[in-house]
Design an enzyme around this catalytic site. Structure first.
Site, PDB file in Angstrom:
ATOM      1  N   GLY A 110      -8.198 109.899 -10.707  1.00 49.49           N
ATOM      2  CA  GLY A 110      -8.999 108.736 -11.237  1.00 49.49           C
ATOM      3  C   GLY A 110      -7.894 107.509 -11.545  1.00 49.49           C
ATOM      4  O   GLY A 110      -6.607 107.945 -11.600  1.00 49.49           O
ATOM      5  N   LYS A 111      -7.840 106.432 -11.653  1.00 50.25           N
ATOM      6  CA  LYS A 111      -7.605 105.371 -12.060  1.00 50.25           C
ATOM      7  C   LYS A 111      -8.106 104.300 -12.787  1.00 50.25           C
ATOM      8  O   LYS A 111      -9.389 103.998 -12.341  1.00 50.25           O
ATOM      9  CB  LYS A 111      -6.523 104.931 -11.145  1.00 50.25           C
ATOM     10  CG  LYS A 111      -5.239 104.275 -11.355  1.00 50.25           C
ATOM     11  CD  LYS A 111      -4.364 105.233 -12.036  1.00 50.25           C
ATOM     12  CE  LYS A 111      -2.815 104.924 -12.153  1.00 50.25           C
ATOM     13  NZ  LYS A 111      -2.015 105.857 -12.178  1.00 50.25           N
ATOM     14  N   GLY A 112      -7.806 103.489 -13.750  1.00 52.40           N
ATOM     15  CA  GLY A 112      -8.397 102.370 -14.355  1.00 52.40           C
ATOM     16  C   GLY A 112      -7.573 101.410 -14.797  1.00 52.40           C
ATOM     17  O   GLY A 112      -6.267 101.505 -14.257  1.00 52.40           O
TER      18      GLY A 112
END
Ligand code: NAD
Length: 426
Positions: A110-112
């Site tokens: 994931g990444k944000g």
């Protein structure tokens, strides 16, 4: 392959997809799995309205991408930077899937992030952005669903604001949702040195694998921040000669090896902005900023930025081996040139996995409410890094391919196998 390949105007996403398709083709991955794994499971775009210190209202764009949860909860950092956009988050999330898979830890990717310039924000404004980001992603994050962490321009304070916001919204403490927390608030001993320590471990394993002598091997390191510093210290402790280090103030070179402990003391305790500027050693030469890239050394460690070796300068690189500490320091076309020149490269998502492996340790400790000593942490970290290096090295040798492609193939296969076992449902 009859799959219609995705691409993107974002160079990072285009590169990540290209590496994925190339590896998938080489390994003969089923078309259905190529379609699944070239996309993200979820992509969230959000608005983050903030009342600024001067009373005006500004709305920031925020994101969270969950590329894959096939193996476990999605894992990956949250970046505060003006370049943050959905495509960049998607590329980074996909790379996190491969990094966690390769490391053999029970996570997807994931990444944000938030598109903002942290240098222009007060601490109060950053807190408001962080707490609103956390509130917006609250339905999606959890110790068993999605576990964010620090990334560019975020660290302990942001993780505390995230954790506190979610804990208050749920009316229970949620320490295992975020990693990279300060030690008094469910953080873990050992995390600070983990990435640099792991990078150097890969460099030393590579020397061993090719039969090169570790004692006195020459090393140059671009970037003397968190990763560069701990990598340098580990190399010196292993008997290597770190001949060059650099930061934004230039390259510092000594043909017989730099006094790394003195340099660390200078950066941490002498320079007000924690830079190498003003560092002195008898016989040391001060070179230009980019000279660190072109030194005739055994090992070169790019530990600063992405895209520092491109098709325009790859020809000038003289190192025998490169261990990618930064994410994406070599562009895809430069990678081909370096391969052609016979320079062996340990890819980023193998070499810098120490950080996410350390996050996994923190999560495991938080879930169990039982904390390890730094020695236990380091011993487990080094064991995993060595095993991962060995797996990719052997696979590459067996297949006659470079380590980057080998690493992609090993990583993709583990995620693909999880999909095969579960079948297609979501
Ligand atoms: P940091 O901010 O602590 O240090 C970065 C260093 O690079 C600083 O010394 C800075 O002066 C130097 N630098 C910046 N621009 C430069 C230039 N043009 N030439 C030479 N030096 C330059 O960052 P870090 O945490 O050490 O991370 C370094 C890289 O490793 C980043 O690409 C990061 O994404 C990656 N990475 C870090 C971790 C981690 O756990 N810290 C984990 C995985 C990947």
């Amino acid at each position: 392959m009859t799959v219609v390949k995705r691409t993107s105007s974002n160079g990072f996403l285009a590169n990540s997809l290209k590496y994925f398709y190339d590896a998938a083709e080489e390994m003969g991955l089923e078309e259905g799995l190529i379609e699944i794994l070239s996309r993200s499971e979820r992509k969230l775009s959000m608005s983050i309205p903030v009342e600024m210190d001067d009373g005006t209202v500004k709305v920031f764009d925020g994101f969270r991408v969950q590329h894959s949860t096939a193996v476990g909860p999605s894992k990956g950092g949250v970046r505060f930077h003006p370049n943050v956009c959905l495509d960049e988050c998607e590329a980074l999330a996909m790379m996190m899937t491969w990094k966690c898979s390769l490391a053999g830890i029970p996570y997807g990717g994931g990444k944000g992030g938030v598109c903002c310039e942290p240098l222009e924000l007060s601490k109060k404004e950053k807190e408001k952005i962080a707490r609103t980001w956390a509130a917006r992603v609250e339905p999606l994050v959890g110790a068993w669903t999605d576990v964010p962490a620090p990334d560019v321009n975020t660290g302990g304070p942001e993780m505390v604001w995230f954790m506190d916001t979610i804990s208050k919204m749920r009316n229970r403490l949620e320490p295992a949702i975020f990693t990279g927390k300060p030690i008094p608030l469910w953080g873990s001993k050992g995390r600070t040195a983990a990435t640099g320590y792991g990078v150097a471990t890969c460099g030393l394993e590579l020397l061993k694998a090719v039969g090169a002598v570790q004692e006195g091997a020459s090393v140059s390191i671009q970037g003397f921040g968190n990763v560069g510093t701990y990598a340098a210290l580990t190399f010196v402790d292993a008997g290597c000669k770190v001949v060059a280090i650099s930061d934004i103030t230039g390259t510092y070179y000594h043909k017989d090896g730099l006094d790394i402990r003195k340099a660390v003391d200078h950066v941490q305790n002498v320079h007000p902005k924690h830079l190498l500027e003003g560092f002195e050693q008898d016989g040391m030469e001060k070179l230009d900023l980019n000279d660190v890239l072109y030194l005739d050394v055994d090992l070169f460690i790019p530990a600063a930025l992405e895209g520092v070796i491109t098709k325009d300068n790859a020809d000038k690189v003289k190192a025998r081996f490169i261990v990618e500490a930064a994410n994406g320091p070599i562009t895809a076309d430069a990678d081909a040139i370096l391969n052609e020149k016979g320079i062996l490269i340990v890819p980023d998502f193998l070499a810098n996995a120490g950080g996410v492996i350390g996050s996994y340790f923190e999560w495991a400790q938080d879930l169990g409410g039982y904390f390890w000593t730094e020695e236990e942490y380091n011993e487990r970290l080094i064991r995993i890094m060595k095993e991962n290096f060995e797996r990719v090295w052997t696979y590459g040798k067996e297949k006659g391919i470079f380590m980057r492609k080998a690493a992609f193939m090993v990583a993709i296969e583990r995620v693909a196998e999880a999909h095969r076992m579960k079948g297609i449902f979501l």
